[in-house]
Design a protein around this motif. Structure first.
Motif, PDB file in Angstrom:
ATOM      1  N   GLU A  41       0.846  -1.196   0.000  1.00 11.50           N
ATOM      2  CA  GLU A  41       0.000   0.000   0.000  1.00 11.50           C
ATOM      3  C   GLU A  41       0.879   1.243   0.000  1.00 11.50           C
ATOM      4  N   LEU A  42       0.668   2.093  -0.988  1.00 10.14           N
ATOM      5  CA  LEU A  42       1.448   3.315  -1.153  1.00 10.14           C
ATOM      6  C   LEU A  42       0.597   4.524  -0.791  1.00 10.14           C
ATOM      7  N   ASN A  43       1.080   5.354   0.128  1.00 11.82           N
ATOM      8  CA  ASN A  43       0.415   6.616   0.437  1.00 11.82           C
ATOM      9  C   ASN A  43       1.016   7.679  -0.465  1.00 11.82           C
ATOM     10  N   ALA A  44       0.286   8.032  -1.523  1.00 16.17           N
ATOM     11  CA  ALA A  44       0.813   8.950  -2.529  1.00 16.17           C
ATOM     12  C   ALA A  44       0.926  10.371  -2.013  1.00 16.17           C
ATOM     13  N   SER A  45       0.168  10.720  -0.955  1.00 18.74           N
ATOM     14  CA  SER A  45       0.251  12.070  -0.394  1.00 18.74           C
ATOM     15  C   SER A  45       1.592  12.299   0.290  1.00 18.74           C
ATOM     16  N   ARG A  46       2.117  11.255   0.936  1.00 18.87           N
ATOM     17  CA  ARG A  46       3.334  11.404   1.730  1.00 18.87           C
ATOM     18  C   ARG A  46       4.576  10.942   0.978  1.00 18.87           C
ATOM     19  N   PHE A  47       4.412  10.388  -0.212  1.00 19.30           N
ATOM     20  CA  PHE A  47       5.507   9.690  -0.875  1.00 19.30           C
ATOM     21  C   PHE A  47       6.753  10.553  -1.042  1.00 19.30           C
ATOM     22  N   GLU A  48       6.580  11.838  -1.300  1.00 21.98           N
ATOM     23  CA  GLU A  48       7.741  12.707  -1.496  1.00 21.98           C
ATOM     24  C   GLU A  48       7.714  13.903  -0.558  1.00 21.98           C
ATOM     25  N   ASN A  49       7.009  13.775   0.553  1.00 21.94           N
ATOM     26  CA  ASN A  49       6.912  14.868   1.520  1.00 21.94           C
ATOM     27  C   ASN A  49       8.140  14.836   2.421  1.00 21.94           C
ATOM     28  N   LEU A  50       8.995  15.826   2.308  1.00 23.30           N
ATOM     29  CA  LEU A  50      10.267  15.815   3.029  1.00 23.30           C
ATOM     30  C   LEU A  50      10.113  16.140   4.504  1.00 23.30           C
ATOM     31  N   THR A  51       8.891  16.484   4.952  1.00 22.49           N
ATOM     32  CA  THR A  51       8.681  16.710   6.386  1.00 22.49           C
ATOM     33  C   THR A  51       8.592  15.391   7.147  1.00 22.49           C
TER      34      THR A  51
END
Length: 257
Positions: free
Chosen positions: A76-86
Motif C-alpha cells: 500500500e502506497l500513500n501517494a500524499s506522503r511519498f515525497e513529503n520531506l517533512t
C-alpha cells in the motif's frame, strides 16, 4: 463459437474468476474431477488449462494437495506522503516506505539522454524534441517486481543539478537532492489510469495474462515552473494507492489501537 482450444477456454474462465476475486489468494481450486464435470472436459484438458495458469504465476501445484491460488502480499502506497520531506526518511521515499512496511526494497537504474516526446514536453512546458534526462528505475518489493518508474528532467534543471545525469542511485532521493540544490518542489499534479500492459511491461513486471497495470503520472512543480514528469507503472494485482486530503485527525482517533 469459441475457436480456442478447450484447455485455453478452461484457463480463461478460471483466470477471470481469480482476477475478479472469486477465488481468494491462498484458496484451493476445485479438484480436477470437479473441473472435469464443470467444463465437460477430459482430465488432460483440465490439466493443460491448469498448467497454463501455473506458468502465468496465478496458481501453484502441490503433489497430493491440488492447485492453490498464488498469494501475493499487496503493498500500500500513500501517494500524499511519498515525497513529503517533512516525514523522516532513510534514503529515498521508495526505500523508506518499503522498509517501514517491513518489506525488502531493491531497485536497478539506467540513465539516458532523450528528446522529449510530445506528451512529456507538454507536461514540462518545453518544445517537443528538447533534450531531457530520463532516470529509469525497476523496483522490487521482497524480490517481486513492483513497478517501473520513468522520470524525465528538462536539460536546464540537469545543468543546475548534474547528479541527475549520473548513473546509479541518488541515495537521499532526487526530491531531497533537488531541494538541497535550491529547487524545491512545492506542488504536484497527478494523473491515474489503468490499462492492459504492453509486452515489455508484462516482461519487466512478470505479469500474467489478464492482469492490468496502473499508471501514475506525476508532474512536479517548483514555485515558477514544472521540473519533472514521472510515469510509474504498477502491477495491478500487487498494489493499492491512497491519498490523504484535509484534516484526518478524527480518522486516526477512531482507528483501533
Amino acid at each position: 463459437m469459441n475457436k480456442q482450444p478447450k484447455y485455453r477456454q478452461v484457463a480463461d474462465v478460471l483466470r477471470r474468476e481469480i482476477v475478479n476475486g472469486m477465488h481468494e489468494p491462498g484458496a484451493r481450486l476445485p479438484s480436477e474431477s470437479e473441473l472435469q464435470q464443470r467444463f465437460d472436459a477430459s482430465r488432460n484438458t483440465i490439466r493443460n488449462g491448469l498448467s497454463l495458469l501455473v506458468s502465468e504465476g496465478l496458481i501453484t501445484s502441490s503433489q497430493g494437495l491440488g492447485y492453490e491460488v498464488r498469494s501475493h502480499e499487496v503493498f500500500e502506497l500513500n501517494a500524499s506522503r511519498f515525497e513529503n520531506l517533512t516525514f523522516p526518511q532513510n534514503g529515498d521515499a521508495y526505500s523508506t516506505d518499503v522498509t517501514n512496511a517491513g518489506r525488502r526494497p531493491h531497485q536497478t537504474f539506467r540513465v539516458e539522454v532523450l528528446p522529449a516526446s510530445q506528451d512529456v514536453a507538454s507536461r514540462l512546458k518545453v518544445t517537443a524534441g528538447t533534450k531531457t534526462v530520463l532516470r529509469f528505475c525497476h523496483r522490487y518489493v521482497d524480490d517481486v517486481p513492483w513497478s517501473t518508474q520513468a522520470t524525465f528532467y528538462p536539460s536546464w534543471l540537469v545543468d543546475e543539478a548534474p547528479r541527475l545525469a549520473e548513473p546509479g542511485d541518488i541515495e537521499e532521493g532526487t526530491t531531497r537532492y533537488l531541494s538541497d540544490r535550491g529547487t524545491e518542489q512545492v506542488g504536484y499534479f497527478d494523473e491515474i489510469s489503468a490499462r492492459m500492459p504492453t509486452p515489455e511491461e508484462a516482461r519487466l513486471l512478470e505479469i500474467g495474462a489478464g492482469v492490468p497495470v496502473m499508471i501514475w503520472t506525476r508532474t512536479g512543480y517548483s514555485a515558477d515552473r514544472p521540473v519533472r514528469c514521472t510515469v510509474t507503472t504498477f502491477r495491478g494485482d500487487l498494489n493499492r494507492m491512497n491519498y490523504e486530503i484535509g484534516d484526518l485527525s478524527a480518522r486516526s482517533e477512531n482507528e483501533p489501537q
